[in-house]
Design an enzyme around this catalytic site. Structure first.
Site, PDB file in Angstrom:
ATOM      1  N   ASP A 184     -66.198 -55.423 -36.515  1.00 14.69           N
ATOM      2  CA  ASP A 184     -67.122 -54.369 -36.933  1.00 14.69           C
ATOM      3  C   ASP A 184     -66.696 -53.003 -36.390  1.00 14.69           C
ATOM      4  O   ASP A 184     -66.049 -52.909 -35.353  1.00 14.69           O
ATOM      5  CB  ASP A 184     -68.534 -54.724 -36.453  1.00 14.69           C
ATOM      6  CG  ASP A 184     -69.608 -53.911 -37.168  1.00 14.69           C
ATOM      7  OD1 ASP A 184     -69.346 -53.427 -38.296  1.00 14.69           O
ATOM      8  OD2 ASP A 184     -70.713 -53.764 -36.612  1.00 14.69           O
TER       9      ASP A 184
ATOM     10  N   ASN B 192     -65.300 -50.350 -38.485  1.00 18.81           N
ATOM     11  CA  ASN B 192     -64.261 -49.641 -39.257  1.00 18.81           C
ATOM     12  C   ASN B 192     -64.775 -48.290 -39.768  1.00 18.81           C
ATOM     13  O   ASN B 192     -64.078 -47.276 -39.686  1.00 18.81           O
ATOM     14  CB  ASN B 192     -63.824 -50.466 -40.469  1.00 18.81           C
ATOM     15  CG  ASN B 192     -63.083 -51.727 -40.078  1.00 18.81           C
ATOM     16  OD1 ASN B 192     -62.736 -51.907 -38.918  1.00 18.81           O
ATOM     17  ND2 ASN B 192     -62.854 -52.596 -41.046  1.00 18.81           N
TER      18      ASN B 192
ATOM     19  N   TRP C 162     -65.280 -45.781 -36.978  1.00 15.98           N
ATOM     20  CA  TRP C 162     -63.969 -45.330 -36.478  1.00 15.98           C
ATOM     21  C   TRP C 162     -63.449 -44.196 -37.362  1.00 15.98           C
ATOM     22  O   TRP C 162     -62.969 -43.177 -36.866  1.00 15.98           O
ATOM     23  CB  TRP C 162     -62.970 -46.501 -36.495  1.00 15.98           C
ATOM     24  CG  TRP C 162     -61.594 -46.117 -36.052  1.00 15.98           C
ATOM     25  CD1 TRP C 162     -61.111 -46.147 -34.776  1.00 15.98           C
ATOM     26  CD2 TRP C 162     -60.534 -45.617 -36.892  1.00 15.98           C
ATOM     27  NE1 TRP C 162     -59.808 -45.693 -34.766  1.00 15.98           N
ATOM     28  CE2 TRP C 162     -59.423 -45.365 -36.051  1.00 15.98           C
ATOM     29  CE3 TRP C 162     -60.406 -45.368 -38.253  1.00 15.98           C
ATOM     30  CZ2 TRP C 162     -58.209 -44.868 -36.541  1.00 15.98           C
ATOM     31  CZ3 TRP C 162     -59.203 -44.877 -38.736  1.00 15.98           C
ATOM     32  CH2 TRP C 162     -58.120 -44.624 -37.884  1.00 15.98           C
TER      33      TRP C 162
ATOM     34  N   ARG D 115     -64.776 -43.625 -45.019  1.00 19.22           N
ATOM     35  CA  ARG D 115     -64.980 -44.957 -44.424  1.00 19.22           C
ATOM     36  C   ARG D 115     -63.824 -45.919 -44.721  1.00 19.22           C
ATOM     37  O   ARG D 115     -63.406 -46.679 -43.856  1.00 19.22           O
ATOM     38  CB  ARG D 115     -66.266 -45.590 -44.978  1.00 19.22           C
ATOM     39  CG  ARG D 115     -67.550 -44.992 -44.464  1.00 19.22           C
ATOM     40  CD  ARG D 115     -68.744 -45.739 -45.083  1.00 19.22           C
ATOM     41  NE  ARG D 115     -68.635 -47.175 -44.877  1.00 19.22           N
ATOM     42  CZ  ARG D 115     -68.997 -47.794 -43.750  1.00 19.22           C
ATOM     43  NH1 ARG D 115     -69.490 -47.110 -42.746  1.00 19.22           N
ATOM     44  NH2 ARG D 115     -68.871 -49.095 -43.641  1.00 19.22           N
TER      45      ARG D 115
ATOM     46  N   ASN E 250     -72.655 -57.817 -47.586  1.00 20.49           N
ATOM     47  CA  ASN E 250     -71.808 -56.637 -47.777  1.00 20.49           C
ATOM     48  C   ASN E 250     -71.741 -56.156 -49.235  1.00 20.49           C
ATOM     49  O   ASN E 250     -71.309 -55.036 -49.496  1.00 20.49           O
ATOM     50  CB  ASN E 250     -70.399 -56.860 -47.211  1.00 20.49           C
ATOM     51  CG  ASN E 250     -70.349 -56.852 -45.696  1.00 20.49           C
ATOM     52  OD1 ASN E 250     -69.549 -57.556 -45.077  1.00 20.49           O
ATOM     53  ND2 ASN E 250     -71.204 -56.061 -45.048  1.00 20.49           N
TER      54      ASN E 250
ATOM     55  N   ARG F 166     -67.561 -59.744 -30.849  1.00 20.41           N
ATOM     56  CA  ARG F 166     -67.996 -58.741 -31.823  1.00 20.41           C
ATOM     57  C   ARG F 166     -67.580 -57.368 -31.325  1.00 20.41           C
ATOM     58  O   ARG F 166     -67.935 -56.960 -30.215  1.00 20.41           O
ATOM     59  CB  ARG F 166     -69.509 -58.760 -32.050  1.00 20.41           C
ATOM     60  CG  ARG F 166     -69.895 -57.700 -33.115  1.00 20.41           C
ATOM     61  CD  ARG F 166     -71.329 -57.732 -33.558  1.00 20.41           C
ATOM     62  NE  ARG F 166     -71.515 -56.806 -34.677  1.00 20.41           N
ATOM     63  CZ  ARG F 166     -72.295 -57.011 -35.721  1.00 20.41           C
ATOM     64  NH1 ARG F 166     -73.003 -58.120 -35.798  1.00 20.41           N
ATOM     65  NH2 ARG F 166     -72.392 -56.111 -36.683  1.00 20.41           N
TER      66      ARG F 166
ATOM     67  N   ARG G 152     -75.471 -58.274 -32.261  1.00 16.42           N
ATOM     68  CA  ARG G 152     -76.111 -59.218 -33.172  1.00 16.42           C
ATOM     69  C   ARG G 152     -75.057 -60.069 -33.858  1.00 16.42           C
ATOM     70  O   ARG G 152     -73.872 -59.738 -33.836  1.00 16.42           O
ATOM     71  CB  ARG G 152     -76.986 -58.490 -34.196  1.00 16.42           C
ATOM     72  CG  ARG G 152     -76.275 -57.380 -34.962  1.00 16.42           C
ATOM     73  CD  ARG G 152     -77.212 -56.736 -35.999  1.00 16.42           C
ATOM     74  NE  ARG G 152     -76.587 -55.595 -36.643  1.00 16.42           N
ATOM     75  CZ  ARG G 152     -76.907 -54.315 -36.401  1.00 16.42           C
ATOM     76  NH1 ARG G 152     -77.855 -54.018 -35.541  1.00 16.42           N
ATOM     77  NH2 ARG G 152     -76.289 -53.339 -37.037  1.00 16.42           N
TER      78      ARG G 152
HETATM   79  C1  IPE Z   1     -70.765 -57.853 -40.125  1.00 17.87           C
HETATM   80  O1  IPE Z   1     -70.734 -56.469 -40.049  1.00 17.87           O
HETATM   81  C2  IPE Z   1     -69.944 -58.341 -41.286  1.00 17.87           C
HETATM   82  C3  IPE Z   1     -68.501 -58.226 -41.128  1.00 17.87           C
HETATM   83  C4  IPE Z   1     -67.869 -57.812 -40.069  1.00 17.87           C
HETATM   84  C5  IPE Z   1     -67.730 -58.674 -42.264  1.00 17.87           C
HETATM   85  P1  IPE Z   1     -71.835 -55.567 -40.775  1.00 17.87           P
HETATM   86  O2  IPE Z   1     -71.453 -54.168 -40.518  1.00 17.87           O
HETATM   87  O3  IPE Z   1     -71.988 -55.984 -42.178  1.00 17.87           O
HETATM   88  O4  IPE Z   1     -73.163 -55.981 -39.982  1.00 17.87           O
HETATM   89  P2  IPE Z   1     -74.524 -55.176 -39.777  1.00 17.87           P
HETATM   90  O5  IPE Z   1     -74.962 -54.695 -41.129  1.00 17.87           O
HETATM   91  O6  IPE Z   1     -74.240 -54.050 -38.848  1.00 17.87           O
HETATM   92  O7  IPE Z   1     -75.456 -56.167 -39.167  1.00 17.87           O
HETATM   93  C1  IPE Z   2     -66.632 -53.915 -40.617  1.00 17.35           C
HETATM   94  O1  IPE Z   2     -66.730 -52.533 -40.455  1.00 17.35           O
HETATM   95  C2  IPE Z   2     -65.929 -54.293 -41.890  1.00 17.35           C
HETATM   96  C3  IPE Z   2     -66.795 -54.903 -42.924  1.00 17.35           C
HETATM   97  C4  IPE Z   2     -68.056 -55.184 -42.772  1.00 17.35           C
HETATM   98  C5  IPE Z   2     -66.173 -55.203 -44.196  1.00 17.35           C
HETATM   99  P1  IPE Z   2     -67.921 -51.700 -41.082  1.00 17.35           P
HETATM  100  O2  IPE Z   2     -67.545 -51.276 -42.457  1.00 17.35           O
HETATM  101  O3  IPE Z   2     -69.196 -52.465 -41.001  1.00 17.35           O
HETATM  102  O4  IPE Z   2     -67.970 -50.454 -40.123  1.00 17.35           O
HETATM  103  P2  IPE Z   2     -69.258 -49.752 -39.519  1.00 17.35           P
HETATM  104  O5  IPE Z   2     -70.054 -50.813 -38.834  1.00 17.35           O
HETATM  105  O6  IPE Z   2     -69.994 -49.150 -40.676  1.00 17.35           O
HETATM  106  O7  IPE Z   2     -68.729 -48.754 -38.575  1.00 17.35           O
HETATM  107 MG    MG Z   3     -70.661 -52.605 -39.629  1.00 18.02          MG
END
Ligand code: IPE
Ligand code: IPE
Ligand code: MG
Length: 238
Positions: A16, A18, A21, A29, A64, A184, A190
């Protein structure tokens, strides 16, 4: 550095952070997802070198799909590209590629590359790399329940014979061990619907480091913490 006593056999990672970052650097994003692939490569290679039994990566959750069409499309295209480009990493490291999740709902071209990679790697003998794609822990339990209920109805399984092991045999992870260590990144505390059944006794390790910055050094930190944990599984240590 602390001397490492033992390594986890199965590591699961919620990759999590990305998006954050990228935002922090004034990028879109999706740039963060691209950068995240580099961490996937480094961590996969590192784990394979350490003879970790299985690495399970949460790459795309059932939830997602709620993201913008642009981001979802980008992630699917990136996944396809990753599958093609990483065949070499898989080959060079003797990795067996597997997946968990509702793969049938992924774009057809992604499914095709997935099956090529899995077929190509199925006789390898090293680490299992399991990608959680369109995965949800609740969906997995629902799908397992449907399969089990069907077999009870057909008389293949007797209601009184159902136990933990029977149930597990209907899960996507039926042929896999449970994770020993769940990592995580990205600072959230979570599980976000990841491996709900399987993490019952996993050691949890959280870091505020965003996934694109999670490299060998951070993995070493998680592993040395893991080595210090005392796993009791509800029992007592003499
Ligand atoms: C969890 O991250 C899913 C993946 C890493 C693929 P999310 O960014 O979707 O989780 P939440 O929404 O913060 O709980
Ligand atoms: C995790 O990074 C990758 C996926 C869920 C595909 P995020 O895209 O959730 O990145 P943040 O949490 O918004 O920073
Ligand atoms: Mg995320």
């Amino acid at each position: 550095m602390t001397k490492r006593k033992r390594l986890p056999n199965h590591i699961a990672i919620i990759m999590d952070g990305n998006g954050r970052w990228a935002r922090q650097r004034g990028f879109m994003r999706v740039r963060g997802h691209e950068e995240g692939v580099k961490s996937v490569r480094e961590i996969t290679t590192e784990c394979a070198k350490k003879h970790i039994g299985q690495l399970t990566l949460y790459a795309f959750s059932n939830e997602n799909w709620k993201r913008s069409k642009t981001e979802v499309n980008f992630l699917m295209r990136m996944l396809k590209k990753y599958l093609i480009e990483e065949r070499k990493t898989i080959r060079d490291n003797d990795i067996i590629l597997k997946t968990i999740g509702r793969i049938e709902a992924l774009p057809k071209d992604v499914q095709k590359e997935l099956s090529i990679s899995m077929e190509e790697s199925k006789n390898n003998t090293g680490m299992i790399l399991c990608l959680a794609l369109n995965y949800g822990g609740r969906t997995e339990i629902v799908d397992a329940t449907k399969g089990l209920a069907r077999d009870v109805k057909k008389g293949i399984v007797k209601l009184q014979d159902i136990d933990d092991a029977t149930f597990k045999s209907y899960m996507y992870t039926s042929d896999m061990s449970d994770p020993d260590l769940l990592i995580r990144t990205g600072g959230e505390m979570r599980v976000s619907n990841f491996l709900l059944w399987e993490v019952s006794y996993a050691e949890l390790w959280f870091t505020s480091v965003y996934w694109p910055e999670f490299k060998k050094k951070q993995l070493e930190d998680a592993l040395s913490d893991y080595a210090k944990r005392e796993r009791r599984f509800g029992g007592l240590i003499e």
